[in-house]
Design a protein around this motif. Sequence first.
Motif: not given
Length: 115
Positions: A16-18, A24-29
């Motif tokens: 779940a954490r991964a 979050q990484n996708i949103a930032r990208a």
Amino acid sequence: MPRQNLSEDTTPFAVARAITTLGQNIARARIRRGLRQLDLAKKTGLALGTIRRIEEGSPTTALSAYFTVLWALGLEREFNGLASPDRDEEGKTLESARQPARVDLKSKGGLDGDF
């Protein structure tokens, strides 16, 4: 044994954490590229709700949806490194431990010593 589907409640914490971090990484990208969620949905052909669930890190969203979004963001180079056999140190160690210490040529129908 009956099949058990993963849910938000049954997903292991590390998983779940991964997935949350990936979202979050996708949103930032996406934001770095100046795309709205709607733009990304149109580019991928995914529903806007699916894009939102990906960015929230939903463990029940299809893996193919995550990969499609990564592709649309130009991050597909990351695919080949996932679960790479070359980087699987534990697997390589276990495989090496199962190898025979020496080869028994007689049982393999090999050389008979008659030269």
